[in-house]
Design an enzyme around this catalytic site. Structure first.
Site, PDB file in Angstrom:
ATOM      1  N   ASP A   1      -2.022 -25.020   2.416  1.00  0.00           N
ATOM      2  CA  ASP A   1      -3.511 -25.002   2.595  1.00  0.00           C
ATOM      3  C   ASP A   1      -4.198 -26.156   2.157  1.00  0.00           C
ATOM      4  O   ASP A   1      -5.329 -26.119   2.029  1.00  0.00           O
ATOM      5  CB  ASP A   1      -4.007 -23.796   1.633  1.00  0.00           C
ATOM      6  CG  ASP A   1      -4.111 -23.866   0.201  1.00  0.00           C
ATOM      7  OD1 ASP A   1      -2.854 -24.187  -0.381  1.00  0.00           O
ATOM      8  OD2 ASP A   1      -4.909 -24.042  -0.509  1.00  0.00           O
TER       9      ASP A   1
ATOM     10  N   ASP B   1       3.384 -22.262   0.047  1.00  0.00           N
ATOM     11  CA  ASP B   1       2.690 -22.834  -0.947  1.00  0.00           C
ATOM     12  C   ASP B   1       2.120 -21.313  -1.637  1.00  0.00           C
ATOM     13  O   ASP B   1       2.106 -20.107  -1.081  1.00  0.00           O
ATOM     14  CB  ASP B   1       1.458 -23.452  -0.662  1.00  0.00           C
ATOM     15  CG  ASP B   1       0.671 -23.867  -1.743  1.00  0.00           C
ATOM     16  OD1 ASP B   1       1.274 -24.241  -2.754  1.00  0.00           O
ATOM     17  OD2 ASP B   1      -0.474 -23.899  -1.699  1.00  0.00           O
ATOM     18  N   CYS B   2       1.528 -21.128  -2.895  1.00  0.00           N
ATOM     19  CA  CYS B   2       1.273 -19.996  -3.586  1.00  0.00           C
ATOM     20  C   CYS B   2      -0.221 -19.900  -3.526  1.00  0.00           C
ATOM     21  O   CYS B   2      -0.736 -19.158  -3.018  1.00  0.00           O
ATOM     22  CB  CYS B   2       1.939 -20.095  -4.951  1.00  0.00           C
ATOM     23  SG  CYS B   2       1.453 -18.451  -5.878  1.00  0.00           S
ATOM     24  N   ASP B   3      -0.801 -20.823  -4.147  1.00  0.00           N
ATOM     25  CA  ASP B   3      -2.127 -20.861  -4.499  1.00  0.00           C
ATOM     26  C   ASP B   3      -3.019 -21.204  -3.276  1.00  0.00           C
ATOM     27  O   ASP B   3      -2.928 -22.293  -2.567  1.00  0.00           O
ATOM     28  CB  ASP B   3      -2.813 -21.890  -5.702  1.00  0.00           C
ATOM     29  CG  ASP B   3      -2.090 -21.348  -6.871  1.00  0.00           C
ATOM     30  OD1 ASP B   3      -2.705 -20.127  -7.273  1.00  0.00           O
ATOM     31  OD2 ASP B   3      -1.261 -22.219  -7.741  1.00  0.00           O
TER      32      ASP B   3
END
Length: 220
Positions: free
Chosen positions: A165, A9-11
């Site tokens: 997350d 995932d990024c954020d």
């Protein structure tokens, strides 16, 4: 089983953006008469696409948001990110230490990913393997994005490991038949956050990116 592909995932996993984005969304929504705190935004919207956020807010309001709502969010996000965004501590070294392939699978738009990863110096570690919820019919918590990314990378789900997350992201990874580690080291992660990710289906949680290469090397 050995891991052939790590899907990040990024954020909140690569860039520490969730708190910044929550403040922006709370300010913009409140200005339109929909009172939200940054904490409300973190609780309700972490890990889902802006299109889904818009749908949820409109359902609560009982009326459509202005056509430029998402554009206003993007512009405000970029201003905040340009001043304050940082990579997750230790993430670049952790990525470079991996012996397998990697990609990004994010609820954010491709433009947002390129902007945030570019700001933090992480973009060259992933490009062109950036996959967005805008590329599939259903975003997280549906499995579509992770399944699509794995197909594009030509790796079976059983050989994939997701680093997430959010509850929505963990749920999506489990539904896609992938192993998932929950990262609970971002600025938005409060007391009990790791337990929440495990309840959603994360096999294990960790709070320091320096641990990731060893966790990946263990396989599933």
């Amino acid at each position: 089983m050995p891991v052939d592909l790590v899907l990040f995932d990024c954020d909140g996993v690569l860039v520490d953006s969730e708190v910044l984005s929550a403040r922006v969304l709370a300010d913009e929504a409140t200005a339109l008469g929909y009172s939200l705190s940054p904490e409300d935004c973190l609780d309700r919207f972490t890990g889902i696409s802006m299109a889904a956020v818009r749908t949820m807010i409109e359902a609560d309001l009982g009326q459509p948001l202005p056509p430029d709502f998402e554009a206003r969010i993007r512009a405000a996000d970029q201003r905040a990110f340009a001043c304050q965004l940082r990579p997750i501590e230790g993430v670049e070294a952790a990525i470079r230490a991996l012996d397998c392939r990697r990609c990004v699978a994010s609820s954010g738009s491709p433009e947002k990913m390129r902007f945030t990863l570019g700001l933090t110096g992480l973009l060259p570690l992933f490009e062109p393997h950036l996959f967005s919820a805008s590329m599939v019919a259903r975003g997280k918590p549906a499995p579509d994005l992770f399944a699509y990314a794995a197909r594009q990378m030509r790796v079976p789900p059983a050989a994939c490991l997701v680093v997430e997350d959010s509850v929505a992201g963990v749920t999506a990874a489990v539904a896609a038949g992938m192993d998932v580690l929950g990262f609970a080291g971002g600025a938005h992660c409060r007391d009990g956050y790791a337990s929440m990710l495990r309840r959603a289906g994360a096999r294990m949680t960790f709070e320091r990116m320096a641990l990731l290469p060893a966790l990946v090397a263990q396989g599933r």
